[in-house]
Every structure is written in structure tokens, then in C-alpha cells.
Design an enzyme around this catalytic site. Structure first.
Site, PDB file in Angstrom:
ATOM      1  N   ARG A 117      -3.784  -1.505  -1.324  1.00  0.00           N
ATOM      2  CA  ARG A 117      -3.106  -0.901  -2.512  1.00  0.00           C
ATOM      3  C   ARG A 117      -2.919  -2.489  -3.461  1.00  0.00           C
ATOM      4  NH1 ARG A 117      -0.581   2.424   1.067  1.00  0.00           N
ATOM      5  NH2 ARG A 117       1.197   1.243   1.495  1.00  0.00           N
ATOM      6  N   TYR A 158      -3.320  -2.907  -7.475  1.00  0.00           N
ATOM      7  CA  TYR A 158      -2.436  -3.242  -8.175  1.00  0.00           C
ATOM      8  C   TYR A 158      -2.685  -4.358  -9.199  1.00  0.00           C
ATOM      9  CZ  TYR A 158       0.180   0.129  -5.477  1.00  0.00           C
ATOM     10  OH  TYR A 158       0.516   1.085  -4.674  1.00  0.00           O
ATOM     11  N   TYR A 203       5.074   5.829 -13.870  1.00  0.00           N
ATOM     12  CA  TYR A 203       5.739   7.235 -13.644  1.00  0.00           C
ATOM     13  C   TYR A 203       7.122   6.676 -13.131  1.00  0.00           C
ATOM     14  CZ  TYR A 203       6.558  11.169 -10.703  1.00  0.00           C
ATOM     15  OH  TYR A 203       7.168  12.320 -10.022  1.00  0.00           O
ATOM     16  N   THR A 251      11.661  11.144  -0.246  1.00  0.00           N
ATOM     17  CA  THR A 251      12.531   9.962   0.000  1.00  0.00           C
ATOM     18  C   THR A 251      13.542  10.397   1.060  1.00  0.00           C
ATOM     19  OG1 THR A 251      12.368   9.192  -2.355  1.00  0.00           O
ATOM     20  CG2 THR A 251      14.336   8.493  -1.043  1.00  0.00           C
TER      21      THR A 251
END
Length: 267
Positions: free
Chosen positions: A71, A75, A97, A240
Site C-alpha cells: 500500500r 500511496y 474520504y 473500528t
């Protein structure tokens, strides 16, 4: 000679349309080009309709949702693509987001690159998952205090946890992934998470799995369960883990005495 490029990073909020701030909306509408990696199709279409020109960054995740590609590499590539437009002398708006600096390292990478090259760059705040969490769970973080960290970071570092304060662990759905290539976890990793949490919390302590609703058609997920049952629970990328306090705060009597003495002499 073209106009000087610039960059503003804004947040779209967590819930479609209703949580976009007037300032963020203005930045999107006034930009020469808007870049975003919105996973939700309706969100992409909504932002595209507000934009003069729209560029989607999702293709940089690669095949299979980025499986096998770190990732961090993705990025870096997203930040580089944003900078390509800034260097063209364009007014660039990058949309993220939620909040542009809450679990979104791309915005900081792009802003640092832009400033290093002499381009003006800044962020505008958005409504984050934490804001929705406090509202949906009706939690005041100032009541008992708050600790928040990424779940794998909590697992691999020695962190001093205060079980009398709220603990929020972000991204338990990828708990224990050291490769930064996977987008899911499994029970063995979550069992290790439970093992570490059990140093400070009893196994029968109630924890909460939270997912903010992202559209009027979705329901907010608030699932309560004992800590010991966490490995059997469904953990998604957007889940979460909320761990409420398990004990009362312990007064610091020495400091209380000093404050009382000070109050008598100062006022």
C-alpha cells in the site's frame, strides 16, 4: 506562461453529500482538476459532477484490489500523480474520504512534495470516522479521556495503555499485517490482538465494533461483544474497534493537595 500551480486537499466527509463542508465544495468547484480515490461509485459520480475535470486514482491500487502490491507504494504513486497536475501550473484539488489527514497519508505526502517545490499547498478539514463515532456512540472523549492508534501499530510497539480511558483501535480488519499488502486479516492475528489487550482488560470486558454509515441506505454498525469473542467476529476494512474503560480513574492525591494549597495562596 501558465498560472502557478497549487494544491488543496479536502475531505468529503463519511456520508455521501451531507457531510461535505461548504469550503470543501467550493475548493472542488473552483479547481482546474480534481483527483480522488473514492471507493463508492455514487461518491465518485457526485464529485465528478461538481468538477471541471475529474481524475480517478483507484487504478493505482492494481489488479485484485492491490493484492501483492504494498500500500505504501500505491500511496507514493497517488501523491506523484497529484503532483503531475500541480507542476502543470493547475489549481489542483485532491479529495479524500472523511478527513484529509485522518488515515490518509497521501495528502501529507502530496503537500510536502508541493511545498518542497515552491507550490502553495494546504488542507481543509472534513468530517472523519472519529467524528461520526463519537456522535453515533454518544461518547464524549473528554469524559474519561481518549487513546487512539492504528491496530497493528498497537500490536507491534510497546504502548502504555490506560484502561481507565477510552481506547480506539483503527483498522483491526488488517490487524497484524506487516507486509501492507493484504486487505483482510484472520482469526490467528485477531487472537494475538486479544492476547495483547488482555494485559490490560479482562476477557469478558465488552468491546464495540463500529462502522459509520456512508449513505442514507446503510445502517451504522454498532456491535457489542466480549473481548474474548473478537476473533470470531466479522472485521471489515472500515471496522473500528472501540474499547471502553474497564476501571475508574485513580486520583493523584499528591497533585490534588498541591492544587488545593495553591488555590489558597494564589486567589
Amino acid at each position: 506562461m501558465g498560472k502557478q500551480g497549487s494544491l488543496v486537499c479536502v475531505g468529503s466527509g463519511m456520508r455521501l453529500a451531507g457531510q461535505l463542508t461548504p469550503k470543501a465544495k467550493s475548493c472542488i468547484e473552483q479547481a482546474d482538476v480534481v483527483l480522488a480515490a473514492m471507493a463508492n461509485h455514487l461518491s465518485r459520480q457526485w464529485i465528478k459532477e461538481m468538477s471541471k475535470e475529474y481524475r480517478c486514482l483507484l487504478d493505482l491500487y492494481g489488479e485484485g484490489g492491490g493484492e501483492g502490491k504494498p500500500r505504501g507504494q500505491t500511496y507514493d504513486e497517488m501523491a506523484a500523480r497529484i503532483m503531475e497536475e500541480v507542476r502543470k501550473g493547475r489549481r489542483v484539488c485532491a479529495v479524500f474520504y472523511g478527513h484529509p489527514s485522518v488515515f490518509s497519508c497521501i495528502s501529507k505526502k502530496a503537500i510536502d512534495l508541493a511545498r518542497a517545490e515552491g507550490f502553495p499547498a494546504h488542507m481543509e478539514p472534513g468530517i472523519s470516522a472519529a467524528d461520526c463515532l463519537f456522535s453515533d456512540l454518544e461518547i464524549d472523549p473528554a469524559s474519561d479521556g481518549e487513546q487512539a492508534m492504528e491496530c497493528t501499530q498497537f500490536m507491534i510497539y510497546e504502548r502504555r495503555i490506560d484502561p481507565s480511558a477510552l481506547l480506539i483501535l483503527w483498522q483491526p480488519g488488517v490487524a497484524g499485517d506487516l507486509s501492507m499488502k493484504r486487505f483482510e486479516t484472520n482469526q490467528a492475528y485477531i487472537q494475538l490482538l486479544v492476547e495483547k489487550l488482555s494485559r490490560d482488560y479482562p476477557l469478558d470486558h465488552e468491546v464495540i465494533l463500529y462502522e459509520a454509515a456512508t449513505s442514507p441506505l446503510e445502517s451504522t454498525r454498532i456491535e457489542r461483544l466480549p473481548l474474548a469473542e473478537l476473533p470470531q467476529a466479522t472485521l471489515n476494512q472500515i471496522t473500528t474497534l472501540v474499547v471502553p474503560p474497564c476501571r475508574e480513574m485513580t486520583p493523584d492525591n499528591a497533585m490534588l493537595d498541591k492544587l488545593k494549597t495553591l488555590a489558597e495562596t494564589v486567589w
